[in-house]
Structure formats: structure tokens, C-alpha cells
Design a protein around this motif. Sequence first.
Motif, PDB file in Angstrom:
ATOM      1  N   VAL A  99     -32.059 -25.424  36.590  1.00  0.00           N
ATOM      2  CA  VAL A  99     -33.015 -24.814  35.657  1.00  0.00           C
ATOM      3  C   VAL A  99     -34.444 -25.173  36.056  1.00  0.00           C
ATOM      4  O   VAL A  99     -35.331 -24.313  36.095  1.00  0.00           O
ATOM      5  CB  VAL A  99     -32.712 -25.259  34.204  1.00  0.00           C
ATOM      6  CG1 VAL A  99     -33.772 -24.743  33.248  1.00  0.00           C
ATOM      7  CG2 VAL A  99     -31.333 -24.804  33.782  1.00  0.00           C
ATOM      8  N   VAL A 100     -34.674 -26.430  36.360  1.00  0.00           N
ATOM      9  CA  VAL A 100     -36.013 -26.871  36.755  1.00  0.00           C
ATOM     10  C   VAL A 100     -36.404 -26.230  38.083  1.00  0.00           C
ATOM     11  O   VAL A 100     -37.565 -25.826  38.270  1.00  0.00           O
ATOM     12  CB  VAL A 100     -36.063 -28.417  36.836  1.00  0.00           C
ATOM     13  CG1 VAL A 100     -37.384 -28.892  37.412  1.00  0.00           C
ATOM     14  CG2 VAL A 100     -35.826 -29.023  35.471  1.00  0.00           C
ATOM     15  N   THR A 101     -35.462 -26.083  39.005  1.00  0.00           N
ATOM     16  CA  THR A 101     -35.743 -25.448  40.292  1.00  0.00           C
ATOM     17  C   THR A 101     -36.174 -23.999  40.092  1.00  0.00           C
ATOM     18  O   THR A 101     -37.174 -23.543  40.681  1.00  0.00           O
ATOM     19  CB  THR A 101     -34.499 -25.509  41.194  1.00  0.00           C
ATOM     20  OG1 THR A 101     -34.109 -26.873  41.362  1.00  0.00           O
ATOM     21  CG2 THR A 101     -34.778 -24.889  42.547  1.00  0.00           C
ATOM     22  N   MET A 102     -35.458 -23.255  39.271  1.00  0.00           N
ATOM     23  CA  MET A 102     -35.819 -21.852  39.014  1.00  0.00           C
ATOM     24  C   MET A 102     -37.154 -21.748  38.280  1.00  0.00           C
ATOM     25  O   MET A 102     -37.950 -20.838  38.533  1.00  0.00           O
ATOM     26  CB  MET A 102     -34.718 -21.159  38.204  1.00  0.00           C
ATOM     27  CG  MET A 102     -33.418 -20.987  38.983  1.00  0.00           C
ATOM     28  SD  MET A 102     -33.645 -20.080  40.524  1.00  0.00           S
ATOM     29  CE  MET A 102     -34.070 -18.488  39.900  1.00  0.00           C
ATOM     30  N   LEU A 103     -37.429 -22.686  37.383  1.00  0.00           N
ATOM     31  CA  LEU A 103     -38.700 -22.688  36.673  1.00  0.00           C
ATOM     32  C   LEU A 103     -39.866 -22.921  37.630  1.00  0.00           C
ATOM     33  O   LEU A 103     -40.883 -22.214  37.573  1.00  0.00           O
ATOM     34  CB  LEU A 103     -38.689 -23.762  35.577  1.00  0.00           C
ATOM     35  CG  LEU A 103     -39.953 -23.882  34.741  1.00  0.00           C
ATOM     36  CD1 LEU A 103     -40.167 -22.620  33.927  1.00  0.00           C
ATOM     37  CD2 LEU A 103     -39.867 -25.093  33.846  1.00  0.00           C
ATOM     38  N   LEU A 104     -39.727 -23.876  38.522  1.00  0.00           N
ATOM     39  CA  LEU A 104     -40.784 -24.134  39.499  1.00  0.00           C
ATOM     40  C   LEU A 104     -40.986 -22.952  40.443  1.00  0.00           C
ATOM     41  O   LEU A 104     -42.120 -22.586  40.774  1.00  0.00           O
ATOM     42  CB  LEU A 104     -40.470 -25.397  40.295  1.00  0.00           C
ATOM     43  CG  LEU A 104     -40.634 -26.719  39.538  1.00  0.00           C
ATOM     44  CD1 LEU A 104     -40.131 -27.871  40.395  1.00  0.00           C
ATOM     45  CD2 LEU A 104     -42.073 -26.934  39.152  1.00  0.00           C
ATOM     46  N   TYR A 105     -39.904 -22.338  40.877  1.00  0.00           N
ATOM     47  CA  TYR A 105     -40.003 -21.167  41.755  1.00  0.00           C
ATOM     48  C   TYR A 105     -40.699 -20.010  41.027  1.00  0.00           C
ATOM     49  O   TYR A 105     -41.586 -19.346  41.584  1.00  0.00           O
ATOM     50  CB  TYR A 105     -38.610 -20.737  42.218  1.00  0.00           C
ATOM     51  CG  TYR A 105     -38.634 -19.509  43.080  1.00  0.00           C
ATOM     52  CD1 TYR A 105     -39.081 -19.554  44.388  1.00  0.00           C
ATOM     53  CD2 TYR A 105     -38.219 -18.275  42.566  1.00  0.00           C
ATOM     54  CE1 TYR A 105     -39.104 -18.423  45.173  1.00  0.00           C
ATOM     55  CE2 TYR A 105     -38.243 -17.137  43.349  1.00  0.00           C
ATOM     56  CZ  TYR A 105     -38.690 -17.205  44.649  1.00  0.00           C
ATOM     57  OH  TYR A 105     -38.723 -16.079  45.405  1.00  0.00           O
ATOM     58  N   GLY A 106     -40.316 -19.786  39.789  1.00  0.00           N
ATOM     59  CA  GLY A 106     -40.935 -18.704  39.011  1.00  0.00           C
ATOM     60  C   GLY A 106     -42.413 -18.939  38.769  1.00  0.00           C
ATOM     61  O   GLY A 106     -43.226 -18.014  38.857  1.00  0.00           O
ATOM     62  N   MET A 107     -42.788 -20.172  38.486  1.00  0.00           N
ATOM     63  CA  MET A 107     -44.198 -20.480  38.265  1.00  0.00           C
ATOM     64  C   MET A 107     -45.005 -20.328  39.559  1.00  0.00           C
ATOM     65  O   MET A 107     -46.153 -19.876  39.535  1.00  0.00           O
ATOM     66  CB  MET A 107     -44.355 -21.899  37.713  1.00  0.00           C
ATOM     67  CG  MET A 107     -43.829 -22.056  36.298  1.00  0.00           C
ATOM     68  SD  MET A 107     -44.640 -20.973  35.121  1.00  0.00           S
ATOM     69  CE  MET A 107     -46.265 -21.650  35.123  1.00  0.00           C
ATOM     70  N   ASP A 108     -44.418 -20.686  40.699  1.00  0.00           N
ATOM     71  CA  ASP A 108     -45.091 -20.515  41.977  1.00  0.00           C
ATOM     72  C   ASP A 108     -45.341 -19.044  42.277  1.00  0.00           C
ATOM     73  O   ASP A 108     -46.431 -18.650  42.697  1.00  0.00           O
ATOM     74  CB  ASP A 108     -44.257 -21.147  43.092  1.00  0.00           C
ATOM     75  CG  ASP A 108     -44.936 -21.039  44.441  1.00  0.00           C
ATOM     76  OD1 ASP A 108     -46.095 -21.499  44.555  1.00  0.00           O
ATOM     77  OD2 ASP A 108     -44.314 -20.486  45.370  1.00  0.00           O
TER      78      ASP A 108
END
Length: 65
Positions: free
Chosen positions: A11-20
Motif C-alpha cells: 500500500v505504501v509503495t503504491m502511494l509513493l508511486y502515485g504521488m511521484d
Amino acid sequence: MAIVAILLLPVVTMLLYGMDRTEDWLARGPKPPRQARGRHLRLVHGGRRQTAAPAGRGKTQSEAA
């Protein structure tokens, strides 16, 4: 506690990717303007029927009397 951290990692990985991706999208410059391809403005026939008299050309009340 370690199980929760492992489950939250995707979840945190997808959140960071989406924010980038969102940050890159917002920081991107505007696209170059499109060139008109044979499209021109079409003027409406008619428009105003009467034109306004220029200022200072009409009779004043003192001249009319």
C-alpha cells in the motif's frame, strides 16, 4: 507488528508511486499551442443595426430650444 508492516508495504509503495506520478504531472510545462488546421472564425451576419452617435455631435437641450 511485523505482519502488519509487511501487509502495509504494498500500500505504501503504491502511494509513493502515485504521488511521484502526480508531482511529475503537476510540474510539467504546458503543451505547445495547436496550429489552426483550416478552421477559421465564422462571423455572425448582422450584428448591431444602429450605430451610436459620436460624443459631442448631438444637439444639446439648450440648442434644441
